[in-house]
Design an enzyme around this catalytic site. Sequence first.
Site, PDB file in Angstrom:
ATOM      1  N   CYS A  83       0.858  -1.189   0.000  1.00 14.82           N
ATOM      2  CA  CYS A  83       0.000   0.000   0.000  1.00 14.82           C
ATOM      3  C   CYS A  83       0.887   1.230   0.000  1.00 14.82           C
ATOM      4  CB  CYS A  83      -0.893  -0.017   1.235  1.00 14.82           C
ATOM      5  SG  CYS A  83      -1.957   1.427   1.373  1.00 14.82           S
ATOM      6  N   HIS A 131      -9.233  -3.577  -1.893  1.00 15.25           N
ATOM      7  CA  HIS A 131      -8.211  -2.823  -1.147  1.00 15.25           C
ATOM      8  C   HIS A 131      -8.542  -1.321  -1.175  1.00 15.25           C
ATOM      9  CE1 HIS A 131      -3.812  -1.981  -0.066  1.00 15.25           C
ATOM     10  NE2 HIS A 131      -4.283  -0.796  -0.399  1.00 15.25           N
ATOM     11  N   GLU A 132      -8.876  -0.811  -2.360  1.00 18.63           N
ATOM     12  CA  GLU A 132      -9.129   0.633  -2.488  1.00 18.63           C
ATOM     13  C   GLU A 132     -10.430   1.038  -1.801  1.00 18.63           C
ATOM     14  OE1 GLU A 132      -6.706   2.370  -3.309  1.00 18.63           O
ATOM     15  OE2 GLU A 132      -5.540   0.731  -4.161  1.00 18.63           O
ATOM     16  N   HIS A 178     -10.077   1.651   1.786  1.00 19.83           N
ATOM     17  CA  HIS A 178      -9.567   2.992   2.137  1.00 19.83           C
ATOM     18  C   HIS A 178     -10.703   3.994   2.345  1.00 19.83           C
ATOM     19  CE1 HIS A 178      -5.234   2.674   1.969  1.00 19.83           C
ATOM     20  NE2 HIS A 178      -5.238   2.130   0.769  1.00 19.83           N
TER      21      HIS A 178
HETATM   22 ZN    ZN Z   1      -3.650   1.119  -0.064  1.00 12.41          ZN
END
Ligand code: ZN
Length: 193
Positions: free
Chosen positions: A110, A152-153, A156
């Site tokens: 990341c 993953h995004e 966030h």
């Molecule tokens: Zn990330």
Amino acid sequence: MLLKLFQAGEPVLRAKAKKVTKANLNSVAIQQLIDLMIDTVRDYPGVGLAAPQVGESFQIIVIEDKKKYQKDLPANLLSEQGRKQIGLQVLVNPVIKIIDSEPLHYFEGCLSVAGYRAVVPRARIIEIKAWDRHGKAIKIIAKDYFARIVQHEIDHLNGTLYSDKMIKDSFMSNGVYSKKWSTADSQKIKQFL
Ligand code: ZN
């Protein structure tokens, strides 16, 4: 111009990002933010970037995976991961639905947890509903590595980092990862599970 990448520990990475309204999306400021996010993720290069990572608490992510990012990886690993080229995607206010929850385990890094990697379980197939950068509704079925990047995004946007979901014993420095693990397939990764 490149944007500053915020690192783990900054509160913006733990906040729930704000939805973008149609009016806001069409503003010069947000369109410019999207352009700069694309420049920034390409510069590193990374395969994805969420607005909170550049200090902007909005539900915007950009994703792109180019052949040249994959050139040092063995063909059998790319094939096992289902990792293919992904054209530039800008997703605004994305919502995902898990289609196949079977967890696949591979390493992730990341840009906001710079210098480290870990194995993270991710669902294999997801459906994403979002707007593109012009506010047009889009629906995508993402599988394998593409599904991994999107999950993953989107994490966030909810204040979640991969370190919250990682297999703890697999957390390692980029140095050790490059030396011993960058080509690890699922068989080798099994020893962490
Ligand atoms: Zn990330």
